[in-house]
Design an enzyme around this catalytic site. Structure first.
Site, PDB file in Angstrom:
ATOM      1  CE  LYS A  70      33.151  58.194  27.172  1.00  0.00           C
ATOM      2  NZ  LYS A  70      33.044  58.095  25.715  1.00  0.00           N
ATOM      3  CG  ASP A 107      33.517  55.146  22.972  1.00  0.00           C
ATOM      4  OD1 ASP A 107      32.477  54.480  23.149  1.00  0.00           O
ATOM      5  OD2 ASP A 107      33.788  56.171  23.641  1.00  0.00           O
TER       6      ASP A 107
END
Ligand code: NAP
Length: 279
Positions: A70, A107
């Site tokens: 990520k 997220d």
């Protein structure tokens, strides 16, 4: 989609076999009658750049990015959504028409939406929050809470330095609490969030006592396997509103699917059942 384009997307991680994202996105591809597929993309860390550069050539509309890529994947984007820049990590890549790569991180917004789905009256600015953990999930949650106007975020982590680093970056509303003081820090909170791995399938339960947490507080756990962690079970027994991590997972997927296909998908009982069947 009005045209007959084949939509190709996937999830890039190492490993990726555990990811539920293929179930979610393939469910939506079928539900909306699109031509396409969403695949696992197991990519070793040393091949990450080659893999990302290959997305355009292979005809991918984009992909999700998961652990451990990520942060590094973010550095390979041509442009970042401002929220992704604040989170210093991406979870979604969009391959644009001109071949350039756009990085997003959904997220935090997905997590906020999961709380609203559980209680439409929930507001981040209603009171202070205590967040346990200072890894990737915590970072997304802290950024989202601050963007939504939380007056104070108490942050506690087993390794205090990591919480200190986040507090330095995000300013005085983030207050670091020593891990040993986490139980006393619950007094006066309107939200408690577990963003550690403790309580996940195969991991021991998080060691906390909810005795000082006001009964009106909402309790959220980023974990979705199991759906009810020991923390959420204890909170439910005390009468708290509880939110598991499945809503975060499902809601973060919606804007990614829209960016790749043009369709903003819905989270239906059939989708939840399809995911739960994989547990
Ligand atoms: P991460 O970056 O590896 O961070 C792990 C966190 O857990 C760190 O704060 C770590 O503390 C803490 N921790 C690990 N072992 C611990 C222990 N024995 N006692 C206390 N704390 C401990 O992981 P992540 O990506 O943030 O993920 C955290 C959780 O969120 C996972 O359960 C993951 O499944 C979940 N998650 C859910 C979603 C969703 O869509 N629902 C999305 C992302 C993540 P140290 O810093 O001291 O090591």
């Amino acid at each position: 989609m009005s045209d007959a384009r084949f939509v190709l997307a996937g999830v890039m991680g190492w490993p990726v076999a555990h990811s539920r994202s293929p179930v979610i996105h393939n469910h939506w591809i079928a539900q909306y009658g699109l031509r396409g597929t969403y695949v696992q993309l197991p990519v070793q860390p040393e091949r990450l750049e080659d893999a990302i550069r290959g997305l355009k050539a292979l005809g991918f509309a984009g992909c999700n990015v998961t652990v451990p890529h990520k942060v590094r994947a973010m550095e390979m984007m041509d442009e970042l959504h401002p929220v992704a820049r604040r989170m210093a990590a991406i979870n979604t890549i969009v391959v644009r028409e001109d071949g350039s790569l756009y990085g997003m991180n959904n997220d935090g917004a997905g997590w906020i939406q999961s709380l609203r789905d559980a209680d439409p009256t929930w507001r981040a600015d209603a009171g202070p929050a205590l967040v346990l953990g200072a890894g990737g999930a915590s970072r997304a949650i802290v950024v989202a809470l601050l963007e939504e106007g939380a007056p104070e975020v108490r942050l506690t982590n087993r390794t205090r330095d990591k919480a200190e680093a986040l507090a330095q970056e995000f300013g005085p509303k983030v207050k670091v609490i020593d891990w040993k003081d986490r139980n006393a820090a619950m007094a006066g909170m309107s939200l408690l969030v577990n963003a550690t791995t403790q309580g996940m399938h195969g991991q021991p339960a998080l060691e906390v006592s909810l005795d000082d947490l006001p009964k009106t507080a909402m309790v959220s756990d980023a974990i979705y396997i199991p759906l009810e962690t020991p923390l959420l079970a204890a909170a439910r027994q005390r009468g708290h509103r509880t939110v598991n991590g499945l809503g975060m997972l499902l809601n973060q997927a919606r804007p990614a699917f829209q960016a790749w296909t043009g369709v903003m998908p819905e989270i239906t009982p059939a989708l939840r059942a399809a995911i739960q069947a994989t547990f």
